[in-house]
Design an enzyme around this catalytic site. Structure first.
Site, PDB file in Angstrom:
ATOM      1  N   GLY A 135       0.830  -1.209   0.000  1.00  0.00           N
ATOM      2  CA  GLY A 135       0.000   0.000   0.000  1.00  0.00           C
ATOM      3  C   GLY A 135       0.856   1.247   0.000  1.00  0.00           C
ATOM      4  O   GLY A 135       1.897   1.290   0.648  1.00  0.00           O
ATOM      5  N   ARG A 151       0.814  -4.992  -5.838  1.00  0.00           N
ATOM      6  CA  ARG A 151       0.990  -6.259  -5.148  1.00  0.00           C
ATOM      7  C   ARG A 151       1.357  -7.285  -6.212  1.00  0.00           C
ATOM      8  O   ARG A 151       1.000  -7.139  -7.366  1.00  0.00           O
ATOM      9  CB  ARG A 151      -0.310  -6.644  -4.423  1.00  0.00           C
ATOM     10  N   ASP A 156       5.285  -5.135   5.875  1.00  0.00           N
ATOM     11  CA  ASP A 156       5.435  -6.559   6.136  1.00  0.00           C
ATOM     12  C   ASP A 156       5.624  -7.432   4.892  1.00  0.00           C
ATOM     13  O   ASP A 156       6.607  -8.163   4.776  1.00  0.00           O
ATOM     14  CB  ASP A 156       4.138  -6.997   6.823  1.00  0.00           C
ATOM     15  N   ASP A 204       0.366   2.050   8.760  1.00  0.00           N
ATOM     16  CA  ASP A 204      -0.150   1.299   9.904  1.00  0.00           C
ATOM     17  C   ASP A 204       0.734   1.326  11.154  1.00  0.00           C
ATOM     18  O   ASP A 204       0.283   1.022  12.248  1.00  0.00           O
ATOM     19  CB  ASP A 204      -0.393  -0.163   9.505  1.00  0.00           C
TER      20      ASP A 204
END
Lengths: 326, 326, 326, 326
Positions: free
Chosen positions: A14, A75, A106, A131
């Site tokens: 993202g 992605r 991650d 995040d």
């Protein structure tokens, strides 16, 4: 000191505000040390497809203030296969890229770790995700901007809540982490927060609403996207409305506005510092590490460690939400 | 000149940025002319319940920049009944309020019209709604702020759309009107807009996506809340995704952030001008009229007319969206 | 209908937010009608030096939200000479540019008028200046953004003024015009404004401070850059401090922040509408005219007229500042 | 545990965004522990004059998002004299205030230290200043908001700089400290910064301008208010213009906008955390200490130490400005 000649830089996962500031720092620092830089577009996907572009000082002019990522992101399922990674490696060889800076979260580092183990190419990572759910850095690039966007939005919602004596359930991002909800809950004076990490859940919320101060004219409840207490903000709203029919309850899902916008000062500084440090780390022989900032100092964390652990929640801060909104 | 001694002012319906600036202008202008002002809290509902507060110059200090309404607002079913209105009138008599300024939209003026016909009390209205769907004024108080909030949000979403090559369906407010969608569609460079007033609908959208420029890296479609082409942004998103599976389509409902926030300069100026004019209109014997601003001049429109007509959509501006996003 | 094949577009004079939206509208509308577009960099200066660049739909992608001007701007003494203009014309011939859209203010249109009279090339203008001091349009491109920037800045200053019980003298842009000061004065609840068009001047200000409400905890005075009452904000501040030594008086010159930033929704819509209309005007044979927006409709004003007259100040609005800040 | 019954809270010195969030945290936390709170208006000055107001949970409703300080602030010469402090102490006794939370900077803590030594009343302090120039905390309340305001302003100035190929000298706050200049210099991509702590000064700046990249289209130089290289931004501008006459050099003094505005998320969280901790510290017997946040943990620093030392400048970050703007 390793003789690195051409660093490939890319963003993956993202997008997050400050990624451009990080790209700029990588490019300019590399140039400073006489290293060439190749921009890889669309993350691992573009790596496999050979979407490579030569970067120079000017290619990163006037981007430090821009949200999103000029290198684009994607992605990539393909990179999860050995063939996909082999393909990507061949493209790097072909373009003479001999080191990589991966900017993402991650998933990005999981890919980087596997790749760095399979092929002899040094890879370091920069924590780029709104995040803030990585260990190895106090804050991730994009988090500070995202929480300011949330706070600004909830300030607006508060105007309406106050004018109509309403209770608002506001859903914020954070699929696995309540860190956005936690700080924005404190900063907006929220009545309560619902986050994956806490288990007081609905009961706690109902208690607050039942026994809290009665002369309040507006109430805000922040729900993290990933909270599974009852399954999302809409369901929370439904249950609150059922239990407290006298409250005028509304729901607002903040959504994608949280990802964009000009990065905050702190996100630009963080991105600039770790971006520069990434190039210096590669020169110093680091590999398979994420470059973060802990207590104001550059910190190096093996990918292995960064992806297996998540930043925890300080219970004192959860208590603070409650204590201060009374 | 009517001898008015005490003006009651209230806000009703959905809150809108600039309502506080309007209240301030009413209060300060009345004081200037030696008229007292009574603030009525929670609109018609509070009127019936006697929620009256005496206002002075200081009560409206430092509110011009605040979103929402310090007098609060509410919807009121009671006022729709003759008893409800009788009750309200008695409260006004009791508090010696002999004229009213009603700030709100369609529903507010419908109530004001009936009330002004039944009881001998002069009532004028100020257009306070983010929807801009009233005739009798070029713009309503709150509209300019709301469209700036939308544009700011879509600019943020565009960052992500660009970074991920995505198509975003963004739903904006406007239950009966596409006016928010129209101007924000132009201002954000949207591919297309779906609004209640236009009938090109889904077909038009599909055509744009099918035959439009192929080298675009992001696409925004603005959907008005009240658009009934297919029933809301989620359904539009589903159909687009079905027809164009290669697009990475996302949906964002901007929601309540559109109502709040510090009013824009233009909204504050508009509210100040019509607020002052409302007091002067009452002094000059006006009643049952909405006070708006047309071509820079104060305009008086009978409630009757204001609530039966809605501001239309300029077809040239719809065409503009399409022409400029090609 | 004139057969125009290649429109040259340029920005000149001080930059203004929305200029990019205007460039985009000119380019995309021309493309829509099958006309080529040549971007001329650095205004008249670049025209003489042949700084020409071919524009296409993609060259204006993702610029509608950007402040400044991608074509850059400059002031040009050379163009004031016949040789300078001859030189410019030859460059246009060489690059096959057969019509011009000039985006700027007074000085820009003065140049355009002379040039359009000397050489057989149709020129139309778009009002791009934050000062709003042109006739032929209700608002100029950039004005709405600039007044929002001022209001946002003064809201911040008000926080400090309130906290310290201070009086702030705030200088805003407007060398020949008080229009920025006027609307922002109303919108910030200023005590008084000092503008070139009004002659109440210092006396009026002193009266306000002497006889105004005594329980005020902060006071803002807005001074237009071009006000010559006493010669600038610093001198006003000095005299106020001398006359009212008990006030804690401070001065703030807002300066260049007023020119930049993402354009407001209204500025983008205005720029888009007049930008599109400029191309259509050229196709319809218009020349030597400024394209503006009056009462929501496209308006055509001869350069001659636009540069000789300035938008006046509505005395009711000056009175409003005073009445509402009491 | 000391039996504290009534905490006096006040703000002193220059106002800073987040002071209201700190006041709110002190009040609500005290209430939580059953302690009464007295608000003291206008700092030490109001303390001596008995400007005391009883606070409750509701007095701090809806202020977390407001800039400035609802308790107002003032500088106070009187408190520097033994009589002034005696007077203040008597007022505290009279109002039964038996502990103090002082929110401010250096000067505030100097006063608090002397007072706490002379009279038997526990005093703790909270770091509230935009300058960030205190030890004992990573960041002071207000700093994060101020640097975001600067960055936002310089982003706007950059639009004009880019459009006109200009060099801008921008003066930011920081009378004794370059910390605002340092981070905003990195975040805005400034060419160079001039700060009190660095001695490369004008020479370094001239070198950058002389040997730097020639294809740059805009240049920003950030000067801290307290930089004494040559005596202020205007003088720097004059010398640059003299030495580089081909640059179009402009000067902008950002001024007081840097103090105001809604506090950032981080400032609200910081203020909330240290505000709550201040009450708990008083309960635990702390006195004569500043409560800050270091590495995410509450930290206690004797006033003595906090006022004698200043946060230093990381030389790596100065180097970063230069390296990344090349």
């Amino acid at each position: 000191m390793t003789q690195i000649k051409n660093i490939g830089v890319f963003t993956s996962g993202g997008d997050a505000p400050g990624m451009n500031a990080a790209i700029r720092a990588v490019v300019r620092t590399a140039m400073y040390y006489g290293i060439e830089v190749t921009g890889i577009r669309r993350g691992y996907d573009g790596m496999g497809k050979g979407e490579f572009v030569t970067m120079n000082r000017k290619s990163v002019s006037n981007i430090i203030q821009r949200g999103g990522t000029i290198l684009k992101t994607a992605r990539c399922d393909n990179f999860r296969t050995p063939e996909g990674r082999k393909n990507a490696y061949e493209q790097l060889l072909k373009h003479k890229v001999d080191a990589l800076v991966a900017i993402g979260g991650d998933g990005t580092f999981t890919g980087a770790k596997v790749f760095g183990n399979e092929y002899d190419i040094p890879v370091v990572g920069l924590p780029g995700t709104i995040d803030n759910d990585l260990v190895g850095t106090d804050f991730t690039i994009g988090y500070d901007t995202a929480i300011n966007t949330v706070v600004d939005a909830v300030d607006k919602i508060r105007d309406t809540a106050e004018s109509h004596d309403r209770l608002f359930i506001v859903e914020v991002m954070g699929r696995d982490s309540g860190l956005i909800a936690l700080r924005t809950g404190i900063a907006t004076g929220a009545e309560a927060i619902l986050i994956p990490e806490s288990k007081t859940g609905l009961e706690g919320l109902f208690n607050r609403l039942e026994f809290g101060r009665k002369d309040k004219t507006s109430r805000i409840v922040i729900v993290a996207e990933g909270d599974d207490t009852v399954g999302g903000a809409f369901e929370v709203g439904r249950l609150v409305q059922e239990k407290f029919p006298n409250y005028d309850t509304r729901i607002s899902i903040l959504g994608h506005i949280q990802r964009g916008g000009a990065p905050s000062c702190m996100d630009r500084v963080l991105a600039s510092r770790v971006g520069a440090a990434a190039v210096e780390a590669l020169r110093d022989g680091h590999r398979n590490e994420m470059i973060g900032l802990i207590n104001g100092e550059i910190a190096y964390t093996p990918f292995e460690h960064a992806i297996k652990h998540h930043q925890g929640i300080d219970p004192n801060m959860i208590k603070l939400v409650e204590m201060l909104s009374m």
